[in-house]
Design a protein around this motif. Structure first.
Motif, PDB file in Angstrom:
ATOM      1  N   LEU A   1     -39.080  20.773   0.356  1.00 21.99           N
ATOM      2  CA  LEU A   1     -38.723  19.746  -0.671  1.00 21.99           C
ATOM      3  C   LEU A   1     -37.564  19.186  -1.676  1.00 21.99           C
ATOM      4  N   LEU A   2     -37.525  18.104  -1.726  1.00 20.23           N
ATOM      5  CA  LEU A   2     -36.302  18.252  -2.281  1.00 20.23           C
ATOM      6  C   LEU A   2     -36.160  17.506  -3.540  1.00 20.23           C
ATOM      7  N   GLU A   3     -35.432  17.576  -4.088  1.00 19.97           N
ATOM      8  CA  GLU A   3     -34.976  17.303  -5.811  1.00 19.97           C
ATOM      9  C   GLU A   3     -34.019  15.740  -5.716  1.00 19.97           C
ATOM     10  N   ILE A   4     -33.869  14.926  -6.046  1.00 19.44           N
ATOM     11  CA  ILE A   4     -33.151  13.734  -6.212  1.00 19.44           C
ATOM     12  C   ILE A   4     -32.402  13.974  -7.395  1.00 19.44           C
ATOM     13  N   GLN A   5     -32.230  14.349  -7.717  1.00 18.42           N
ATOM     14  CA  GLN A   5     -31.391  14.837  -9.198  1.00 18.42           C
ATOM     15  C   GLN A   5     -30.153  13.964  -9.361  1.00 18.42           C
ATOM     16  N   GLN A   6     -29.441  13.133  -8.337  1.00 19.64           N
ATOM     17  CA  GLN A   6     -28.644  12.088  -8.698  1.00 19.64           C
ATOM     18  C   GLN A   6     -28.432  10.657  -7.495  1.00 19.64           C
ATOM     19  N   PRO A   7     -29.584   9.373  -8.095  1.00 14.31           N
ATOM     20  CA  PRO A   7     -29.153   8.936  -7.095  1.00 14.31           C
ATOM     21  C   PRO A   7     -27.575   7.965  -6.516  1.00 14.31           C
TER      22      PRO A   7
ATOM     23  N   HIS B   1     -29.741   8.926   1.398  1.00 17.60           N
ATOM     24  CA  HIS B   1     -28.319   8.088   0.605  1.00 17.60           C
ATOM     25  C   HIS B   1     -27.310   7.256   2.022  1.00 17.60           C
ATOM     26  N   GLU B   2     -27.158   8.699   3.089  1.00 15.97           N
ATOM     27  CA  GLU B   2     -26.160   8.043   3.772  1.00 15.97           C
ATOM     28  C   GLU B   2     -26.220   6.657   4.255  1.00 15.97           C
ATOM     29  N   GLN B   3     -27.480   6.607   3.929  1.00 11.37           N
ATOM     30  CA  GLN B   3     -27.657   5.341   4.927  1.00 11.37           C
ATOM     31  C   GLN B   3     -27.771   3.646   4.068  1.00 11.37           C
ATOM     32  N   GLN B   4     -27.745   4.301   2.697  1.00 16.58           N
ATOM     33  CA  GLN B   4     -27.744   3.212   1.271  1.00 16.58           C
ATOM     34  C   GLN B   4     -25.844   3.184   1.495  1.00 16.58           C
ATOM     35  N   VAL B   5     -24.776   3.826   1.664  1.00 19.94           N
ATOM     36  CA  VAL B   5     -23.753   3.905   1.563  1.00 19.94           C
ATOM     37  C   VAL B   5     -22.977   3.140   3.068  1.00 19.94           C
ATOM     38  N   GLY B   6     -23.742   3.730   3.816  1.00 16.41           N
ATOM     39  CA  GLY B   6     -23.189   2.825   5.138  1.00 16.41           C
ATOM     40  C   GLY B   6     -23.743   1.246   5.661  1.00 16.41           C
TER      41      GLY B   6
ATOM     42  N   THR C   1     -20.030  14.194  -1.131  1.00 17.08           N
ATOM     43  CA  THR C   1     -20.608  14.234  -2.147  1.00 17.08           C
ATOM     44  C   THR C   1     -19.696  14.844  -3.558  1.00 17.08           C
ATOM     45  N   ARG C   2     -19.894  13.881  -4.760  1.00 24.15           N
ATOM     46  CA  ARG C   2     -19.097  14.642  -5.853  1.00 24.15           C
ATOM     47  C   ARG C   2     -18.757  16.138  -5.925  1.00 24.15           C
TER      48      ARG C   2
ATOM     49  N   GLU D   1     -15.018  10.612  -3.036  1.00 25.27           N
ATOM     50  CA  GLU D   1     -16.501  11.764  -3.381  1.00 25.27           C
ATOM     51  C   GLU D   1     -16.819  10.562  -4.520  1.00 25.27           C
ATOM     52  N   VAL D   2     -18.026  10.822  -3.787  1.00 27.87           N
ATOM     53  CA  VAL D   2     -19.480   9.368  -4.317  1.00 27.87           C
ATOM     54  C   VAL D   2     -20.614  10.349  -4.794  1.00 27.87           C
ATOM     55  N   ASP D   3     -20.665   9.289  -6.343  1.00 26.46           N
ATOM     56  CA  ASP D   3     -21.916   9.885  -7.228  1.00 26.46           C
ATOM     57  C   ASP D   3     -23.570  10.370  -6.992  1.00 26.46           C
ATOM     58  N   GLU D   4     -23.643  11.623  -6.305  1.00 29.81           N
ATOM     59  CA  GLU D   4     -25.102  11.666  -5.815  1.00 29.81           C
ATOM     60  C   GLU D   4     -25.601  12.092  -5.628  1.00 29.81           C
ATOM     61  N   ARG D   5     -26.408  13.329  -5.291  1.00 29.84           N
ATOM     62  CA  ARG D   5     -27.067  14.665  -5.934  1.00 29.84           C
ATOM     63  C   ARG D   5     -27.702  14.667  -5.287  1.00 29.84           C
ATOM     64  N   VAL D   6     -28.517  15.835  -4.163  1.00 29.85           N
ATOM     65  CA  VAL D   6     -30.095  15.486  -3.334  1.00 29.85           C
ATOM     66  C   VAL D   6     -29.698  17.679  -3.649  1.00 29.85           C
TER      67      VAL D   6
END
Length: 852
Positions: A160-166, A200-205, A101-102, A135-140
């Protein structure tokens, strides 16, 4: 191709020095073989060579080296290997890039505040396994309901989570293509909070595999546990080691016709379970070799000794592994190997660098064994290759090893026997150092003979090997004397009686294949599939239904995976675990409810709360009832029973055992006549009085004076260990006794530190090791200290002595003193010294003090 009963089943343990091969041949009889793990002048791969030799000897057909072997006569191959361990130790793994993560590119480089060697004046930065960082642009984030936050989503933990950046896959694509052009084909993907939100990791993979990366390790799949630093190191190790393992597996396959297409090939994992060849990964392979031995004695000794707890003692050429089994495997879930912290289930195996090949030194008036090893090449001095003096050489000088019982595989041409002359010559040089010190030291003492020096090194080696056993037993609330010592490994039989005596054990069990028990364990092992997921529930009646639901789902996953490998439901068993800790603490225990059936106030799977409290009390000596208990992880271990059934039994003997020869062995007090027996000629009912030697093709068993060995029905050796004769210790300089007590006192201080570290809440104590533990004599003088903070150690003696002078006779059993006063030895106010006087029954004054 015949049925499995008409074909060969191979179980192979490829160790650092030797490779052991256990083969069940057509008809059920057993063949065993031991060969050097590395011998490039004669063969490329030791396991393949071992299989070739047995097939050639059993079938009577010449099988030239280098030609792929016919697999029509092979039903299965099971293997434990040190390939992953060696690659990690030698840093010979795959080129890896880390995707993180960035903002966290240096996270694994910084690591924790842990300082493993406090006294090292040149502190090196910990090595990382990756070569580049992207660095990957994403943030949970954990959802806090702050203004402007989007709608929350629920992670797999229930948080409960917030997807701040896909994930910005478009920007990532170009970076990944750049890695490929630079020759990097293995990735470790470690994103924040992926343990609970893996999407998010699955999308990167998925993107990485589409671009052509040959291996991608997602931390959410490798080990989905909280704490990104160890989770990240584990993913990196997986990406670093798995390609190396796959290359070894492919090379191994090429040694067989059809690349083992119709042969069941299974590899031992670090957790004591077998996995199919294609599912064998780097992060689960580091203890692949030692795990076989634990399985071996758990399926043999534990059953034969009526369920009495067993300590496994595996002494090899390079090191000694000790472990414990009391009805279930004991696992750890975070351990460091070669400077890398791995967050994966591993059998709890403690290793000490003292084996048959451990080098012997005389340093600063002390006998020192290891950690340096002679290895397989050049090996000990007696190997005739110019090697250094080792534990093996000491045993040879003492007459405890007989050169005639070893094959002629030594020397440059690998055609000569062991050389006692080389051992004596190498040990004489050390003996000269010892006697020179004794003659010129501050307290001149009588000279030691060559045998006394050799005996001293053996005793110090024994004490070094007792330390990890005490850490597994005494440090966790178990009495070592209540255990059976299961001794195996090529060198273990020479030291078993002495180790048992030192620990107060009265029984040693040595399997008839003790020199190859790790290989036998592979033959008896079962296939294992584990399912685990993180959790953030409290352990309360309100959550029990959710916990049962999650356990049931994981159990179903395990059963489905094992059935897909060909197991019927009747062959499959499952065991449920919860990873529990007290709220606000960092020490979680993975507990099973096997011994605690369900009650009306527990989940249906069992009373995990009672199991947690019982174990916490046993290991740490206290509980915290006012704190709630938190569930960190939910885990199910599925087992498919697949071990071979061995029907070997020993023949009953009516006559006395045949004495092959009588030799001279050195023990305390001098040489004694020692009968020599061949294990293959002994049968059920034979009893042998010590001292004696029992020899087979792969190991030598020493039955010491005062001990008695008997052959039990299975052909194993059970040794009844007599009590050690008391000896008087005076104040004369004795470097051997000094070395032994150094080990014992250091062991106590280290155990104190280990428990303090594990139960601490403060990061200063848990990671930075900002504490010290030490033992003090009745006058408050420092006796031994663990390698902790130096400034504390300088002040602690003054602190203890001040309290002795201040309180005088006003010290009583049960007193604990807490001090931080600068005039009472305190270094500064935040440093609190806890002093505990230790009393002996009948003594009015403390016999010694412990402080931390």
């Amino acid at each position: 191709m015949g049925s499995p009963e008409e074909r060969f089943h191979f179980a192979i343990d490829r160790g650092g020095t030797f490779t052991d091969v256990f083969a069940q041949c057509p008809g059920g009889h057993v063949r065993v073989l031991k060969l050097l793990s590395e011998d490039p002048a004669n063969y490329a791969d030791a396991p393949t060579e071992g299989i070739r030799r047995i097939l050639e000897q059993e079938r009577g057909v010449l099988l030239p080296r280098g030609r792929p072997l016919d697999t029509s006569h092979i039903a299965s191959i099971r293997m434990g290997t040190t390939v992953a361990t060696n690659a990690l130790l030698e840093r010979q793994g795959e080129r890896v890039a880390l995707l993180v993560t960035r903002g966290f590119r240096d996270l694994l480089h910084i690591g924790t505040q842990a300082r493993p060697d406090l006294f090292d004046l040149a502190v090196p930065m910990p090595e990382v396994l990756y070569e580049e960082v992207v660095e990957v642009d994403e943030r949970v984030l954990l959802y806090r309901g702050e203004p402007g936050a989007g709608s929350p989503v629920k992670g797999c933990t229930g948080d409960l989570l917030e997807i701040q950046q896909p994930v910005d896959l478009a920007a990532l694509r170009g970076k990944l293509e750049g890695l490929l052009t630079r020759g990097i084909h293995s990735l470790a993907v470690v994103l924040m909070h992926s343990y609970t939100w893996a999407q998010h990791e699955q999308q990167v993979g998925t993107l990485a595999r589409e671009l052509g990366f040959t291996h991608v390790s997602l931390s959410s799949e490798v080990m989905p546990m909280v704490r990104i630093v160890p989770r990240g190191h584990t993913a990196c190790a997986d990406a670093y080691l798995t390609p190396t393992i796959q290359r070894y597996v492919q090379g191994f396959r090429r040694g067989f016709q059809g690349q083992l297409k119709n042969v069941q090939v299974l590899f031992m994992r670090s957790d004591g379970g077998l996995a199919p060849m294609d599912a064998f990964s780097g992060s689960r392979a580091v203890l692949s070799g030692p795990a076989g031995g634990v399985v071996g004695y758990s399926t043999t000794t534990y059953q034969l000794e009526g369920g009495q707890p067993v300590i496994g003692f595996d002494m090899g050429g390079t090191s000694t592994d000790v472990s414990r089994y009391a009805g279930e495997f004991e696992h750890v879930f975070e351990a460091s190997t070669a400077g890398v912290t791995l967050q994966a289930p591993q059998l709890d195996i403690n290793t000490v660098a003292a084996g048959g090949g451990s080098r012997l030194f005389f340093r600063s008036g002390l006998f020192v064994v290891g950690p340096e090893s002679a290895g397989a090449h050049p090996g000990p001095a007696c190997y005739r290759k110019g090697g250094p003096v080792t534990v093996t050489d000491a045993n040879l000088v003492l007459g405890r090893l007989l050169p005639a019982s070893f094959p002629c595989i030594f020397g440059p041409g690998e055609d000569q026997p062991l050389s006692p002359e080389a051992s004596r010559k190498a040990l004489e040089a050390v003996a000269m150092e010892v006697n020179s010190f004794l003659a010129s030291g501050p307290c001149p003492a009588s000279q030691l003979s060559l045998e006394e020096v050799a005996m001293g090194f053996v005793r110090v080696a024994n004490e070094a090997m007792c330390r990890p056993i005490r850490a597994l037993t005494q440090a966790r609330g178990h009495d070592p004397s209540a255990h059976v010592l299961a001794c195996f490994g090529g060198a273990g039989g020479q030291h078993a009686c002495a180790i048992a005596r030192a620990l107060g054990m009265d029984t040693v069990h040595i399997h008839r294949h003790s020199g190859l028990l790790s290989a036998l364990g592979l033959a008896l092992a079962d296939v294992v599939h584990e399912a685990q997921e993180p959790c953030s529930l409290s352990y309360t009646p309100e959550t029990f239904a959710q916990l049962d639901q999650r356990l049931s789902r994981l159990e179903e996953q395990c059963v489905d995976a094992l059935q897909a490998q060909g197991f019927s439901r009747s062959q499959i068993s499952t065991e449920s675990f919860l990873h529990l800790r007290y709220q606000g603490t960092d020490c979680a225990l993975m507990v099973s409810a096997n011994q605690h059936p369900a009650t009306t106030c527990s989940p249906r799977a069992g009373d995990f709360g009672a199991a947690f409290v019982e174990r916490y009390m046993r290991e740490f000596g206290f509980i915290i009832p006012e704190r709630s208990v938190v569930v960190d992880d939910v885990r199910v271990r599925g087992t498919g029973r697949s071990g071979l059934q061995l029907e070997e039994t020993s023949k009953i003997q009516s006559g006395p055992p045949h004495v092959e020869k009588v030799t001279q062995c050195y023990f305390e007090g001098g040489y004694q006549e020692t009968p020599v027996y061949l294990l293959g000629e002994l049968g059920y009912g034979h009893q042998l009085q010590g001292p004696c030697l029992i020899i087979d093709n792969n190991s030598t068993i020493l039955v010491e004076p005062g001990c008695q060995a008997e052959v039990i029905e299975t052909g194993d050796i059970r040794i009844s260990v007599g009590a050690e004769a008391p000896s008087m210790i005076d104040t004369k300089l004795d470097p051997i006794q000094l070395s032994i007590f150094s080990h014992r006192f250091m062991s106590i201080a280290e155990q104190m530190g280990r428990i303090l570290q594990r139960t601490a809440i403060s990061t200063n104590i848990k990671e930075r090791l900002d504490f010290s533990c030490a033992l003090f004599g009745p006058d408050g003088g420092l006796v031994s200290n663990a390698p902790h903070i130096p400034v504390h150690l300088g002040a602690m003696q003054e602190t203890v002595q001040f309290q002795i002078q201040h309180l005088g006779a006003d010290l009583h059993p049960g007193d604990v003193l807490l001090s931080n006063h600068p005039s009472a030895g305190g270094s500064h106010l935040p440093d609190l010294t806890v002093i505990t006087p230790v009393f002996w029954p009948g003594q009015s004054r403390p016999v010694f003090y412990v402080a931390s």
